[in-house]
Design a protein around this motif. Structure first.
Motif, short mmCIF file in Angstrom:
data_model
loop_
_atom_site.label_atom_id
_atom_site.label_comp_id
_atom_site.label_asym_id
_atom_site.label_seq_id
_atom_site.Cartn_x
_atom_site.Cartn_y
_atom_site.Cartn_z
N MET A 1 4.49 -2.66 -11.74
CA MET A 1 3.97 -2.46 -10.49
C MET A 1 2.86 -1.41 -10.37
O MET A 1 2.12 -1.16 -9.35
CB MET A 1 5.35 -1.39 -9.73
N LYS A 2 2.62 -0.85 -11.43
CA LYS A 2 1.77 0.27 -11.42
C LYS A 2 0.24 -0.14 -11.17
O LYS A 2 -0.77 0.30 -10.67
CB LYS A 2 1.58 1.20 -12.67
N TRP B 1 -1.01 -2.75 -9.75
CA TRP B 1 -1.28 -3.73 -8.70
C TRP B 1 -2.46 -3.04 -7.88
O TRP B 1 -3.32 -3.88 -7.46
CB TRP B 1 -0.19 -3.84 -7.55
N ARG B 2 -2.29 -1.76 -7.56
CA ARG B 2 -3.66 -1.14 -6.66
C ARG B 2 -5.10 -1.45 -7.28
O ARG B 2 -5.85 -1.76 -6.81
CB ARG B 2 -3.29 0.45 -6.46
N ILE C 1 -5.88 -5.19 -7.12
CA ILE C 1 -6.16 -5.79 -5.93
C ILE C 1 -7.65 -5.24 -5.49
O ILE C 1 -8.24 -5.87 -4.91
CB ILE C 1 -5.06 -4.94 -4.71
N ILE D 1 -4.18 -11.30 -0.81
CA ILE D 1 -4.89 -10.05 -1.60
C ILE D 1 -6.14 -9.56 -0.94
O ILE D 1 -6.46 -8.32 -1.01
CB ILE D 1 -5.18 -10.71 -3.08
N PHE E 1 -5.61 -7.23 2.10
CA PHE E 1 -4.36 -6.02 1.77
C PHE E 1 -5.43 -4.72 1.79
O PHE E 1 -6.20 -4.62 1.15
CB PHE E 1 -3.94 -6.38 0.57
N THR F 1 -5.34 -1.42 0.66
CA THR F 1 -4.75 -0.44 -0.22
C THR F 1 -4.70 0.70 0.41
O THR F 1 -3.81 1.82 -0.03
CB THR F 1 -5.28 -0.70 -1.55
N SER G 1 -4.21 1.92 3.14
CA SER G 1 -3.20 2.22 4.36
C SER G 1 -1.79 2.74 3.58
O SER G 1 -0.92 2.87 4.21
CB SER G 1 -2.97 0.99 5.20
N VAL G 2 -1.67 2.65 2.44
CA VAL G 2 -0.22 2.76 1.67
C VAL G 2 -0.23 4.25 1.66
O VAL G 2 -1.00 4.81 1.06
CB VAL G 2 -0.35 2.01 0.47
N PRO G 3 0.83 4.72 2.27
CA PRO G 3 1.25 6.18 2.14
C PRO G 3 1.38 6.76 0.65
O PRO G 3 2.00 5.89 -0.14
CB PRO G 3 2.19 6.37 3.15
N GLY G 4 1.13 7.95 0.59
CA GLY G 4 1.44 8.58 -0.95
C GLY G 4 2.86 9.10 -0.63
O GLY G 4 3.53 9.36 0.34
N PHE G 5 3.14 9.81 -1.79
CA PHE G 5 4.57 10.41 -2.01
C PHE G 5 4.79 11.61 -0.90
O PHE G 5 5.74 11.55 -0.30
CB PHE G 5 4.68 10.98 -3.48
#
Lengths: 203, 86
Positions: free
Chosen positions: B1-2, B4-5, B8, B57, B60, B62, B64-68
């Motif tokens: 999973m790690k 991917w960012r 991409i 891809i 996409f 990246t 826009s993906v929110p953090g923790f």
């Protein structure tokens, strides 16, 4: 079910548990739970809790962002590729039917759902998954979680895949009217929930 | 999973190896979807799916993906936060 953190030191474990206690809502989110199944991610959190500096803050934030990006794209592509393949075949058969006299009765043939995701991603395939590719707003995501799996499925096919209600109905083995009803109730419910949450965002 | 960012983002910048790596990772997915059609059409479908993957891809976002901490903040109990009318 509690998150397994037995490899942490007592101090780390305590910090982790306390954080979890204080953020119960957060830990209901399957994404968060799945993220913390990995011990190195737990470690990043405890590092921050024990020594809250910018570096630790950012390390955790970035690790999460990496993880979430992977989850999002894999989920999105799983759905999209599957759907694309179904469409492709449908199209070919439609053409074959038009040109050939006998296409053979292929009715009752069903498309098995794609379930083996590999890795630890089984939960991704769960239709009640609160992540749809397009929900970026956490408040909306919260409301989305309260929908029934059926409602989520309908909304997913409708908005993520862009299908019509008739097509959605066909996939879910219900009529167009049935799909429409579920669709409407779901939207109404989302709207009301969002309104209750404090009027923000007009969607 | 790690990874991917990174993959991409590199793929979006035209990094060929990253694109290949992505396709490699998705190959089981793609092959599985091929079962939706008959044997003689699978090669065509595969091409379509590869194109679809690369387009997805490419598009996409990246960022826009929110953090923790974003999630933490959003699920925090509604303290005095945005409580205007006391």
């Amino acid at each position: 079910m509690p998150i397994d953190n037995k490899h942490l030191s007592p101090q780390e474990k305590e910090a982790f548990n306390r954080f979890q206690q204080q953020h119960q809502l957060l830990f209901q989110n399957p994404l968060i739970r799945s993220f913390f199944k990995q011990s190195d991610h737990q470690k990043l959190l405890t590092n921050y809790l024990i020594q809250p500096d910018t570096a630790a803050w950012r390390a955790l934030d970035n690790a999460f962002r990496d993880y979430y990006t992977g989850v999002k794209i894999v989920h999105y592509l799983s759905q999209t590729l599957h759907w694309k393949a179904v469409q492709f075949d449908k199209q070919l058969r439609r053409e074959a039917e038009r040109f050939l006299l006998t296409a053979g009765e292929e009715e009752g043939r069903s498309y098995p759902e794609d379930t083996e995701a590999g890795e630890d991603l089984g939960w991704l395939e769960n239709p009640s998954l609160p992540l749809t590719e397009k929900i970026g707003d956490p408040a909306l995501l919260e409301c989305w979680k309260k929908l029934t799996p059926r409602q989520q499925q309908v909304l997913h096919y409708r908005y993520s895949e862009g299908l019509s209600l008739t097509e959605t109905g066909r996939i879910l083995h219900i009529t167009q009217q049935g799909a429409s009803k579920i669709h409407q109730t779901a939207l109404k419910q989302l709207k009301e929930e969002l309104k209750q949450k404090g009027g923000g965002g007009e969607k | 999973m790690k990874e991917w960012r990174r993959l991409i983002e590199q793929a979006q910048e035209g990094h060929e190896a990253s694109r290949e790596k992505i396709l490699e990772k998705l190959e089981p997915k793609i092959n599985k979807s091929l079962r939706q059609t008959t044997y003689q059409n699978r090669e065509d479908l595969k091409q379509e799916l590869i194109i679809k993957t690369l387009t997805a891809i490419q598009e996409f976002d990246t960022r826009s993906v929110p953090g923790f901490w974003h999630f933490v903040q959003e699920t925090a109990p509604p303290k005095a936060a945005r409580q205007a009318g006391k």
